[in-house]
Design a protein around this motif. Structure first.
Motif, PDB file in Angstrom:
ATOM      1  N   GLU A   1      -7.596   5.597 -11.062  1.00 46.53           N
ATOM      2  CA  GLU A   1      -8.650   4.619 -10.586  1.00 46.53           C
ATOM      3  C   GLU A   1      -9.751   5.436  -9.718  1.00 46.53           C
ATOM      4  O   GLU A   1     -10.918   4.919  -9.540  1.00 46.53           O
ATOM      5  CB  GLU A   1      -8.137   3.677  -9.575  1.00 46.53           C
ATOM      6  CG  GLU A   1      -7.366   2.862 -10.327  1.00 46.53           C
ATOM      7  CD  GLU A   1      -6.656   1.535  -9.487  1.00 46.53           C
ATOM      8  OE1 GLU A   1      -6.427   0.551  -9.667  1.00 46.53           O
ATOM      9  OE2 GLU A   1      -6.107   2.034  -8.338  1.00 46.53           O
TER      10      GLU A   1
ATOM     11  N   TYR B   1     -11.802  -4.691  -4.565  1.00 49.15           N
ATOM     12  CA  TYR B   1     -10.435  -4.836  -4.467  1.00 49.15           C
ATOM     13  C   TYR B   1     -10.025  -6.456  -4.795  1.00 49.15           C
ATOM     14  O   TYR B   1      -9.012  -6.628  -5.618  1.00 49.15           O
ATOM     15  CB  TYR B   1     -10.224  -4.953  -2.766  1.00 49.15           C
ATOM     16  CG  TYR B   1      -8.650  -5.154  -2.771  1.00 49.15           C
ATOM     17  CD1 TYR B   1      -7.519  -4.329  -2.974  1.00 49.15           C
ATOM     18  CD2 TYR B   1      -8.347  -6.458  -1.880  1.00 49.15           C
ATOM     19  CE1 TYR B   1      -6.167  -4.562  -2.549  1.00 49.15           C
ATOM     20  CE2 TYR B   1      -6.971  -6.550  -1.424  1.00 49.15           C
ATOM     21  CZ  TYR B   1      -5.802  -5.762  -1.925  1.00 49.15           C
ATOM     22  OH  TYR B   1      -4.607  -6.116  -1.654  1.00 49.15           O
ATOM     23  N   LYS B   2     -11.005  -7.321  -4.589  1.00 52.37           N
ATOM     24  CA  LYS B   2     -10.458  -8.793  -5.102  1.00 52.37           C
ATOM     25  C   LYS B   2     -10.965  -8.970  -6.464  1.00 52.37           C
ATOM     26  O   LYS B   2     -10.426  -9.839  -7.327  1.00 52.37           O
ATOM     27  CB  LYS B   2     -11.197  -9.663  -3.949  1.00 52.37           C
ATOM     28  CG  LYS B   2     -10.724  -9.707  -2.588  1.00 52.37           C
ATOM     29  CD  LYS B   2      -9.421 -10.261  -2.593  1.00 52.37           C
ATOM     30  CE  LYS B   2      -8.991 -10.323  -1.243  1.00 52.37           C
ATOM     31  NZ  LYS B   2      -7.584 -10.950  -1.099  1.00 52.37           N
TER      32      LYS B   2
ATOM     33  N   THR C   1      -9.298   1.675  -2.879  1.00 54.98           N
ATOM     34  CA  THR C   1     -10.341   0.981  -2.178  1.00 54.98           C
ATOM     35  C   THR C   1     -10.677   1.556  -0.826  1.00 54.98           C
ATOM     36  O   THR C   1     -11.769   1.568  -0.188  1.00 54.98           O
ATOM     37  CB  THR C   1     -10.101  -0.601  -1.802  1.00 54.98           C
ATOM     38  OG1 THR C   1      -9.789  -1.388  -3.166  1.00 54.98           O
ATOM     39  CG2 THR C   1     -11.402  -1.312  -1.238  1.00 54.98           C
ATOM     40  N   THR C   2      -9.619   1.945   0.119  1.00 55.31           N
ATOM     41  CA  THR C   2      -9.788   2.464   1.434  1.00 55.31           C
ATOM     42  C   THR C   2     -10.458   3.800   1.168  1.00 55.31           C
ATOM     43  O   THR C   2     -11.159   4.194   2.030  1.00 55.31           O
ATOM     44  CB  THR C   2      -8.290   2.615   1.817  1.00 55.31           C
ATOM     45  OG1 THR C   2      -7.741   1.403   1.852  1.00 55.31           O
ATOM     46  CG2 THR C   2      -8.505   3.442   3.133  1.00 55.31           C
TER      47      THR C   2
ATOM     48  N   CYS D   1     -16.514  -2.792  -1.037  1.00 56.15           N
ATOM     49  CA  CYS D   1     -15.193  -2.792  -1.351  1.00 56.15           C
ATOM     50  C   CYS D   1     -14.264  -3.949  -1.303  1.00 56.15           C
ATOM     51  O   CYS D   1     -13.319  -4.162  -2.078  1.00 56.15           O
ATOM     52  CB  CYS D   1     -14.699  -1.939   0.034  1.00 56.15           C
ATOM     53  SG  CYS D   1     -14.993  -0.375   0.128  1.00 56.15           S
TER      54      CYS D   1
ATOM     55  N   VAL E   1      -8.809  -3.290  -8.008  1.00 52.58           N
ATOM     56  CA  VAL E   1      -8.499  -1.959  -7.770  1.00 52.58           C
ATOM     57  C   VAL E   1      -7.391  -1.840  -6.566  1.00 52.58           C
ATOM     58  O   VAL E   1      -7.495  -2.801  -5.749  1.00 52.58           O
ATOM     59  CB  VAL E   1      -9.730  -1.058  -7.202  1.00 52.58           C
ATOM     60  CG1 VAL E   1      -9.412   0.399  -7.014  1.00 52.58           C
ATOM     61  CG2 VAL E   1     -10.778  -1.045  -8.482  1.00 52.58           C
ATOM     62  N   SER E   2      -6.468  -0.910  -6.601  1.00 54.25           N
ATOM     63  CA  SER E   2      -5.519  -0.682  -5.579  1.00 54.25           C
ATOM     64  C   SER E   2      -6.101  -0.592  -4.269  1.00 54.25           C
ATOM     65  O   SER E   2      -7.155   0.027  -4.081  1.00 54.25           O
ATOM     66  CB  SER E   2      -4.618   0.449  -5.888  1.00 54.25           C
ATOM     67  OG  SER E   2      -5.451   1.556  -5.837  1.00 54.25           O
ATOM     68  N   PHE E   3      -5.345  -1.069  -3.341  1.00 54.26           N
ATOM     69  CA  PHE E   3      -5.793  -1.051  -1.846  1.00 54.26           C
ATOM     70  C   PHE E   3      -6.237   0.381  -1.173  1.00 54.26           C
ATOM     71  O   PHE E   3      -7.019   0.627  -0.640  1.00 54.26           O
ATOM     72  CB  PHE E   3      -4.881  -1.898  -0.926  1.00 54.26           C
ATOM     73  CG  PHE E   3      -5.477  -1.864   0.481  1.00 54.26           C
ATOM     74  CD1 PHE E   3      -6.557  -3.134   0.747  1.00 54.26           C
ATOM     75  CD2 PHE E   3      -4.736  -1.105   1.559  1.00 54.26           C
ATOM     76  CE1 PHE E   3      -6.912  -3.167   2.041  1.00 54.26           C
ATOM     77  CE2 PHE E   3      -5.541  -0.977   2.923  1.00 54.26           C
ATOM     78  CZ  PHE E   3      -6.157  -2.163   3.143  1.00 54.26           C
ATOM     79  N   HIS E   4      -5.276   1.294  -1.598  1.00 54.89           N
ATOM     80  CA  HIS E   4      -5.526   2.744  -1.110  1.00 54.89           C
ATOM     81  C   HIS E   4      -6.642   3.345  -1.814  1.00 54.89           C
ATOM     82  O   HIS E   4      -7.328   4.126  -1.035  1.00 54.89           O
ATOM     83  CB  HIS E   4      -4.263   3.307  -1.507  1.00 54.89           C
ATOM     84  CG  HIS E   4      -3.826   3.415  -2.945  1.00 54.89           C
ATOM     85  ND1 HIS E   4      -2.886   2.459  -3.573  1.00 54.89           N
ATOM     86  CD2 HIS E   4      -4.205   4.584  -3.982  1.00 54.89           C
ATOM     87  CE1 HIS E   4      -2.937   2.667  -4.755  1.00 54.89           C
ATOM     88  NE2 HIS E   4      -3.379   3.962  -5.018  1.00 54.89           N
TER      89      HIS E   4
END
Length: 294
Positions: free
Chosen positions: A153, A217-218, A227-228, A213, A222-225
């Motif tokens: 990702e 994410y929503k 996105t972070t 972001c 895409v995974s949260f990490h």
């Protein structure tokens, strides 16, 4: 009885004596002196202020007209000085390798008459240098190949971050070069301009990160990490791009280089390399926080 009125009409008036005539003449003279002379004197005395007022109004009118003419001349001179300052400021950034010098009509004419191949030869050297610097992006991708293989990702947002950094730096370069050309800023303002653009880059990156972001994410799932990682990288990339976009024109000006040829490609190359390196370094740190395998 005879008519009394007829009798009186037939009577003859007695002639006046010399004394009586002298008395009547004196009375007439006195009456005329007491009636006509003060009136004439008052008329003359009343006319004196009118004459003085007319004289004063005439002098004041001439003075006001003189002041108005002088004011118009001063305004014309001020406008002329402003036009001269603008024409000088418009030539404050050098062209054709004369950074910081004035652009003459001869320089403008030379640019219009210069053949395309000479323009290309003059620019291709700098483009070759910046192309070489872009090869560092391939080295960075190769060095973090194992991270990309485990977290595919991350590769989705490499073009996004490169384009975002280029857009941010391009805005800054254009703004600074325009301000230098117009004479709004000078070399002494370099620190102030760089600080201002750097803070602007931080704020722009934070705002865009907060907007992008949640969608990533929503909506994209895409995974949260990851996105972070994107959230922390966007403000840093914007800051680097804005800082370089403000710094490079002043560097070109200091060394007498053509900022219009060098500033934009130099900024893009440096932003691509530094932005990509920052992206993967932040990714490694975030993955460590989440206990993920690198």
């Amino acid at each position: 009885m005879p008519n009394r009125s007829r009798v009186q009409g037939n009577r003859k008036l007695k002639p006046l004596s010399f004394a009586q005539l002298f008395f009547l003449a004196s009375v007439l003279i006195v009456v005329r002196a007491t009636t006509n002379t003060p009136t004439a004197f008052l008329k003359r005395s009343h006319n004196l202020p009118d004459m003085a007022t007319n004289n004063e109004s005439g002098v004041l009118g001439e003075l006001k007209e003189t002041i108005r003419k002088q004011k118009n001349e001063i305004e014309k001179l001020q406008l002329e000085l402003k036009r001269q300052d603008k024409s000088k400021g418009a030539t404050s950034v050098g062209h054709g390798g004369h950074g910081g010098g004035e652009v003459s009509e001869e320089d403008i004419s030379n640019y219009l008459q210069e053949p395309f191949y000479k323009t290309s030869f003059r620019r291709v050297g700098w483009l070759g240098i910046f192309l070489t610097s872009l090869s560092f992006t391939a080295l960075i991708m190769n060095n973090f190949e194992h991270t990309l293989a485990k977290h595919i990702e991350l590769s989705y947002f490499v073009p996004l971050l490169a384009g975002h950094g280029g857009n941010t730096g391009g805005q800054t370069v254009g703004t600074v070069l325009s301000a230098l050309s117009a004479g709004i800023i000078q070399r002494k303002d370099a620190a102030k301009v760089i600080m201002k653009e750097s803070l602007s880059g931080v704020m722009s990156g934070c705002i865009l990160g907060l907007l992008v972001c949640p969608v990533v994410y929503k909506v994209m799932g895409v995974s949260f990490h990851v996105t972070t990682v994107l959230f922390f990288t966007m403000p840093l990339s914007s800051t680097i791009a804005a800082t370089l976009g403000a710094l490079i024109p002043f560097i070109c000006l200091f060394f007498g280089l053509d900022a219009s040829v060098i500033a934009a490609p130099a900024m893009t190359s440096l932003v691509d390399v530094s932005g990509l390196l920052s992206y993967f370094l932040i990714a490694n740190q975030v993955f460590k926080w989440y206990g993920l395998e690198l």
